[in-house]
Design a protein around this motif. Structure first.
Motif, short mmCIF file in Angstrom:
data_model
loop_
_atom_site.label_atom_id
_atom_site.label_comp_id
_atom_site.label_asym_id
_atom_site.label_seq_id
_atom_site.Cartn_x
_atom_site.Cartn_y
_atom_site.Cartn_z
N THR A 1 -3.86 14.63 4.16
CA THR A 1 -4.67 15.72 4.60
C THR A 1 -5.96 15.51 3.53
N GLY A 2 -7.01 15.74 4.47
CA GLY A 2 -8.65 16.08 4.06
C GLY A 2 -9.14 14.81 4.04
N GLN A 3 -10.04 14.54 2.78
CA GLN A 3 -10.36 13.43 2.16
C GLN A 3 -9.43 13.08 1.49
N VAL A 4 -9.75 11.40 1.51
CA VAL A 4 -8.68 10.31 0.51
C VAL A 4 -10.03 10.00 -0.34
N ILE A 5 -9.72 9.17 -1.81
CA ILE A 5 -10.62 8.67 -2.44
C ILE A 5 -9.52 7.10 -3.05
N ALA A 6 -10.47 6.00 -2.45
CA ALA A 6 -9.91 4.75 -2.82
C ALA A 6 -10.70 4.11 -4.06
N THR A 7 -9.94 4.27 -5.05
CA THR A 7 -10.72 3.34 -6.16
C THR A 7 -9.61 2.15 -6.43
N GLU A 8 -9.95 1.38 -7.29
CA GLU A 8 -9.44 0.16 -7.72
C GLU A 8 -8.15 0.01 -8.66
N LYS A 9 -6.96 -0.21 -8.54
CA LYS A 9 -5.92 -0.16 -9.56
C LYS A 9 -6.40 -1.64 -10.41
N PRO B 1 -13.49 1.42 -9.98
CA PRO B 1 -14.14 1.76 -9.47
C PRO B 1 -14.24 2.42 -8.03
N ARG B 2 -15.01 3.15 -7.27
CA ARG B 2 -14.89 3.89 -6.28
C ARG B 2 -14.80 2.97 -5.16
N LEU B 3 -14.61 3.03 -4.38
CA LEU B 3 -14.50 2.25 -3.31
C LEU B 3 -14.87 2.95 -1.33
N ALA B 4 -13.96 3.89 -1.77
CA ALA B 4 -14.62 4.29 -0.65
C ALA B 4 -14.15 5.79 -0.65
N THR B 5 -14.58 6.84 0.29
CA THR B 5 -14.52 7.91 0.78
C THR B 5 -13.53 8.18 2.43
N LEU B 6 -12.49 8.36 2.28
CA LEU B 6 -12.34 8.71 3.43
C LEU B 6 -11.36 9.98 4.12
N ALA B 7 -11.58 9.89 5.37
CA ALA B 7 -11.02 11.29 6.07
C ALA B 7 -9.31 10.73 6.06
N ALA B 8 -8.46 11.52 5.74
CA ALA B 8 -7.00 11.17 5.87
C ALA B 8 -6.42 10.58 7.55
N GLN B 9 -6.89 10.42 8.14
CA GLN B 9 -6.41 10.36 9.93
C GLN B 9 -6.93 8.79 9.80
N ASP B 10 -8.02 9.00 9.03
CA ASP B 10 -8.42 7.02 8.66
C ASP B 10 -7.28 6.83 8.00
N LEU C 179 -11.24 -4.39 -0.41
CA LEU C 179 -11.12 -5.22 -1.88
C LEU C 179 -10.82 -6.68 -1.91
N PRO C 180 -12.11 -7.34 -1.31
CA PRO C 180 -12.48 -8.54 -1.21
C PRO C 180 -11.80 -9.33 -3.01
N ALA C 181 -12.40 -8.28 -3.92
CA ALA C 181 -12.58 -9.12 -5.38
C ALA C 181 -12.60 -8.05 -6.26
N GLY D 145 -4.83 -4.55 -6.17
CA GLY D 145 -4.58 -3.22 -5.39
C GLY D 145 -5.66 -2.29 -5.20
N ILE D 146 -5.25 -1.40 -4.51
CA ILE D 146 -5.98 0.46 -4.59
C ILE D 146 -5.20 1.33 -5.14
N VAL D 147 -5.59 2.27 -5.38
CA VAL D 147 -4.99 3.59 -5.13
C VAL D 147 -6.02 4.58 -4.35
N LEU D 148 -4.82 5.48 -4.04
CA LEU D 148 -5.07 6.60 -2.94
C LEU D 148 -4.53 8.05 -3.36
N ARG D 149 -5.89 8.40 -3.43
CA ARG D 149 -5.42 10.04 -4.20
C ARG D 149 -6.33 11.08 -3.87
N ASP D 150 -6.06 11.93 -3.22
CA ASP D 150 -6.71 13.72 -2.34
C ASP D 150 -8.12 14.18 -3.59
N SER D 151 -8.78 14.80 -3.25
CA SER D 151 -10.00 15.11 -4.29
C SER D 151 -9.42 16.02 -5.10
#
Length: 264
Positions: free
Chosen positions: A41-49, A186-195, A211-213, A228-234
């Motif tokens: 729910t809310g905002q999701v932060i995507a970071t490189e794993k 690295p912080r890759l993106a911040t997006l709404a959970a529904q996205d 994350l192409p590279a 890959g990518i790790v996803l977490r809320d704020s």
């Protein structure tokens, strides 16, 4: 160790381990993912794993500290013997000394979790370097109160794996990293959970686009393939991992099953 509340290194080790992270889509049989994504729910932060060796610096009151791998404590301040496992102590010792000198911890334990990666560290080492370089990236910080350090090991494990650790939220993590000059994953993106993509196929496409590279290559000769990518809320109350390998395997298994079915 000098802290009067820490009489058993085994308890300290258990209380400061990193808990398991679920796969973003639930894992089924034969390593295939299921169409059951983690719900945010809310905002999701995507970071490189980053694919390396999990390391940790455990800071204690009075300037004491320990350095550990994902599973074990490898070194404590003042020890004459340093466990060389995966080069974690060598990579993190200067940072541990610098953080310990600040003496910012007044009770319990504060643990900095970092990925140590590069030269001969894991099967993916050549994705990040070609010349023997080693790097580290901070990905989480947690505080463990004194009372937890006194529990029996089984209770500590249950507390840890059920979200007991007091995690720094994203804003605090960013501030700590900037203040102490520690590179973050690295912080890759911040997006709404529904996205967030719902299906396995859409998530695989999103991973490749986002994350192409790898963004943490240590030299120009690195192969550059990301894990890959790790996803977490704020607030870090929900966290999941999306690894390229899991999605590729799932889609390959589906394709093989479809081909077999077509021949029947």
């Amino acid at each position: 160790m000098t802290h009067p509340n820490i009489t058993d290194p085994a308890r300290l080790n258990s209380a400061t381990k990193y808990p398991s992270i679920r796969t973003h889509h639930a894992l089924g049989e034969r390593g295939a993912l299921l169409e059951e994504p983690t719900r945010f729910t809310g905002q999701v932060i995507a970071t490189e794993k980053v694919d390396g060796a999990g390391g940790r610096i455990v800071l204690l009151p009075g300037g004491d500290y320990a350095i550990g791998s994902r599973e074990d404590l490898l070194h404590a301040r003042g020890d004459r013997i340093i466990n060389p496992t995966l080069g974690i102590v060598e990579a993190l010792l200067p940072l541990a000394e610098r953080l310990a000198e600040l003496r910012t911890v007044h009770s319990g334990a504060t643990t900095y979790f970092l990925e140590v990666y590069g030269d001969r560290i894991g099967k993916a080492a050549n994705q990040y370097q070609s010349g023997g370089g080693v790097g580290h990236r901070l990905f989480d910080v947690a505080h463990t109160p004194d009372e937890i350090l006194g529990l029996d090991p089984a209770a500590i494990s249950t507390w840890r794996e059920n979200g007991g650790q007091n995690w720094a939220d994203e804003d605090i993590l960013q501030d700590l990293a900037a203040h102490h000059a520690i590179p973050l994953t690295p912080r890759l993106a911040t997006l709404a959970a529904q996205d967030l993509p719902e299906s396995i196929e859409d998530m695989h496409t999103w991973l490749a686009r986002t994350l192409p590279a790898t963004l943490v290559a240590l030299d120009d000769g690195a192969r550059g393939g990301p894990e890959g990518i790790v996803l977490r809320d704020s607030t870090r109350s929900v966290i999941s991992k999306a690894r390229f390998q899991n999605y590729r395997r799932t889609l390959e298994l589906r394709a093989a099953e479809a081909a077999a079915a077509a021949k029947r």
